[in-house]
Design a protein around this motif. Structure first.
Motif, mmCIF file in Angstrom:
data_model
loop_
_atom_site.group_PDB
_atom_site.id
_atom_site.type_symbol
_atom_site.label_atom_id
_atom_site.label_comp_id
_atom_site.label_asym_id
_atom_site.label_seq_id
_atom_site.Cartn_x
_atom_site.Cartn_y
_atom_site.Cartn_z
ATOM 1 N N ALA A 156 0.837 -1.202 0.000
ATOM 2 C CA ALA A 156 0.000 0.000 0.000
ATOM 3 C C ALA A 156 0.868 1.246 0.000
ATOM 4 C CB ALA A 156 -0.928 0.004 1.218
ATOM 5 N N GLY A 157 2.004 1.179 0.704
ATOM 6 C CA GLY A 157 2.926 2.308 0.724
ATOM 7 C C GLY A 157 3.491 2.614 -0.649
ATOM 8 N N SER A 158 3.766 1.581 -1.430
ATOM 9 C CA SER A 158 4.296 1.796 -2.782
ATOM 10 C C SER A 158 3.281 2.555 -3.640
ATOM 11 C CB SER A 158 4.637 0.456 -3.439
ATOM 12 O OG SER A 158 5.676 -0.196 -2.737
ATOM 13 N N ILE A 159 1.999 2.217 -3.491
ATOM 14 C CA ILE A 159 0.953 2.915 -4.249
ATOM 15 C C ILE A 159 0.830 4.364 -3.791
ATOM 16 C CG2 ILE A 159 -1.500 2.965 -4.821
ATOM 17 C CD1 ILE A 159 -1.540 -0.065 -4.403
ATOM 18 N N LEU A 160 0.787 4.560 -2.478
ATOM 19 C CA LEU A 160 0.608 5.915 -1.946
ATOM 20 C C LEU A 160 1.809 6.800 -2.248
ATOM 21 C CD1 LEU A 160 -1.016 5.084 1.514
ATOM 22 C CD2 LEU A 160 -2.116 6.133 -0.470
ATOM 23 N N LEU A 161 3.016 6.272 -2.084
ATOM 24 C CA LEU A 161 4.204 7.070 -2.363
ATOM 25 C C LEU A 161 4.320 7.394 -3.847
ATOM 26 C CD1 LEU A 161 6.856 5.456 0.022
ATOM 27 C CD2 LEU A 161 5.574 7.586 0.328
ATOM 28 N N SER A 162 3.850 6.496 -4.693
ATOM 29 C CA SER A 162 3.833 6.791 -6.134
ATOM 30 C C SER A 162 2.884 7.943 -6.432
ATOM 31 C CB SER A 162 3.418 5.541 -6.924
ATOM 32 O OG SER A 162 4.347 4.491 -6.743
ATOM 33 N N LEU A 163 1.719 7.964 -5.762
ATOM 34 C CA LEU A 163 0.788 9.086 -5.918
ATOM 35 C C LEU A 163 1.422 10.387 -5.437
ATOM 36 C CD1 LEU A 163 -2.597 7.533 -4.700
ATOM 37 C CD2 LEU A 163 -2.014 8.219 -7.026
ATOM 38 N N VAL A 164 2.113 10.306 -4.304
ATOM 39 C CA VAL A 164 2.799 11.485 -3.772
ATOM 40 C C VAL A 164 3.808 12.012 -4.785
ATOM 41 C CG1 VAL A 164 4.404 12.293 -1.997
ATOM 42 C CG2 VAL A 164 2.455 10.869 -1.366
ATOM 43 N N ALA A 165 4.578 11.106 -5.373
ATOM 44 C CA ALA A 165 5.589 11.509 -6.348
ATOM 45 C C ALA A 165 4.959 12.165 -7.571
ATOM 46 C CB ALA A 165 6.414 10.291 -6.771
ATOM 47 N N VAL A 166 3.834 11.627 -8.041
ATOM 48 C CA VAL A 166 3.147 12.210 -9.195
ATOM 49 C C VAL A 166 2.667 13.625 -8.873
ATOM 50 C CG1 VAL A 166 1.095 12.051 -10.648
ATOM 51 C CG2 VAL A 166 2.464 10.015 -10.199
ATOM 52 N N LEU A 167 2.090 13.813 -7.691
ATOM 53 C CA LEU A 167 1.598 15.138 -7.294
ATOM 54 C C LEU A 167 2.739 16.148 -7.192
ATOM 55 C CD1 LEU A 167 -0.958 14.047 -4.550
ATOM 56 C CD2 LEU A 167 -1.507 15.093 -6.755
ATOM 57 N N ILE A 168 3.860 15.722 -6.617
ATOM 58 C CA ILE A 168 5.008 16.625 -6.499
ATOM 59 C C ILE A 168 5.548 16.982 -7.880
ATOM 60 C CG2 ILE A 168 7.384 16.833 -5.667
ATOM 61 C CD1 ILE A 168 6.607 15.052 -3.323
ATOM 62 N N ALA A 169 5.665 15.978 -8.755
ATOM 63 C CA ALA A 169 6.196 16.223 -10.098
ATOM 64 C C ALA A 169 5.300 17.186 -10.875
ATOM 65 C CB ALA A 169 6.343 14.899 -10.845
ATOM 66 N N VAL A 170 3.987 16.999 -10.777
ATOM 67 C CA VAL A 170 3.057 17.885 -11.489
ATOM 68 C C VAL A 170 3.137 19.303 -10.922
ATOM 69 C CG1 VAL A 170 0.631 18.340 -12.004
ATOM 70 C CG2 VAL A 170 1.515 16.011 -12.134
ATOM 71 N N SER A 171 3.293 19.414 -9.598
ATOM 72 C CA SER A 171 3.389 20.744 -8.989
ATOM 73 C C SER A 171 4.621 21.498 -9.473
ATOM 74 C CB SER A 171 3.426 20.623 -7.466
ATOM 75 O OG SER A 171 4.685 20.162 -6.997
ATOM 76 N N MET A 172 5.672 20.771 -9.824
ATOM 77 C CA MET A 172 6.893 21.411 -10.315
ATOM 78 C C MET A 172 6.703 21.979 -11.714
ATOM 79 S SD MET A 172 9.650 18.587 -8.914
ATOM 80 C CE MET A 172 11.110 19.462 -9.498
#
Length: 267
Positions: free
Chosen positions: A92-108
């Motif tokens: 579950a952490g792998s899924i959630l951290l992947s979502l976090v990474a996508v959100l951070i990348a898009v914010s950049m």
């Protein structure tokens, strides 16, 4: 400076995900890449980026698209820090951290914007924060739902290799309904506050636009899901499908809103 913080956050968040994938592929321990310090380090970097955004924009960072995305990323990462205390939640952490990474990348990718400071911005920030908390609840529900469907499929096909590393279906189902309920309550409170703010600003206005209709559709979807759970007794696969489809619709709503209006609201 904000780019530096978000880059460090992205590195810290993605490293354990790649480490886990690599260790499973090679059949070896992931070593230092799986250290528990990486997620808190990523959280600290996102928080530092939000503070910098707030300082440079002159307002609450959640009012900007980049700040809002990073706020959701921060809250999801914090939710994962709480969830990982339970046994066998690494998937579950792998899924959630992947979502976090996508959100951070898009914010950049979002150009810097500036918010007007003032008393009213505090209430707008609270309204957005409640909406974002609802998103976080649905994001965690999505991860648990996807994991439930994956494990259920593997059990039916008798693909038992590594199944001991996954939580039980009962645990996933119970956590799923709790996170869906949390997201629904937070989203409902955020919507109610948004309606009050809208009519206080212009009593004659009509509530229309992609943000309103998209949010209403997501709210109705999860309301139906929770209602059928409480009254109809639906659980397991049905609740998991609601979690996956609902979060997908939420992502589409956010993407269309930002693309069409250039912000969290069309107005």
């Amino acid at each position: 400076m904000s780019t530096l913080f978000t880059s460090l956050a992205l590195f810290s968040i993605l490293l354990p995900v790649f480490g886990r994938v690599r260790s499973r592929r090679l059949g070896k321990p992931s070593g230092w890449t799986s250290h528990r310090i990486w997620a808190p380090m990523g959280v600290s970097c996102v928080l530092a980026s939000l503070v910098h955004l707030g300082w440079t924009s002159g307002g609450w960072p959640v009012a900007t698209v980049a700040g809002g995305l990073q706020t959701v990323a921060l809250l999801i990462a914090l939710a994962w820090l709480g969830l990982r205390r339970r046994d066998r939640m690494e998937a579950a952490g792998s899924i959630l951290l992947s979502l976090v990474a996508v959100l951070i990348a898009v914010s950049m990718l979002e150009p810097p914007s500036y918010a007007d400071p003032g008393v009213e911005s505090l209430y707008v920030a609270l309204h957005l924060a409640l909406i974002f908390l609802g998103m976080v609840g649905y994001a965690v529900s999505f991860a648990l739902s996807a994991l439930f469907l994956l494990q259920r499929h593997r059990l039916k096909k008798k693909l038992l290799d590594g199944i001991q590393d996954l939580p039980s279906l009962e645990t996933l189902d119970q956590l799923n309904i709790r996170t869906q309920a949390f997201g629904f309550v937070a989203l409902t409170a955020g919507i109610a506050m948004g309606v009050v703010l809208a009519f206080e600003g212009d009593p004659a206005q009509t509530l229309t636009g992609p943000t309103v209709w998209g949010t209403a559709a997501v709210w109705i979807w999860y309301a139906v899901g929770l209602q059928t759970r409480l009254i109809g007794g639906w659980r397991g696969r049905s609740a998991a499908v609601f979690g996956v489809v609902g979060f997908g619709a939420l992502g589409i709503t956010i993407g269309l809103t930002v693309a069409l209006s250039g912000g969290w609201h069309a107005a």
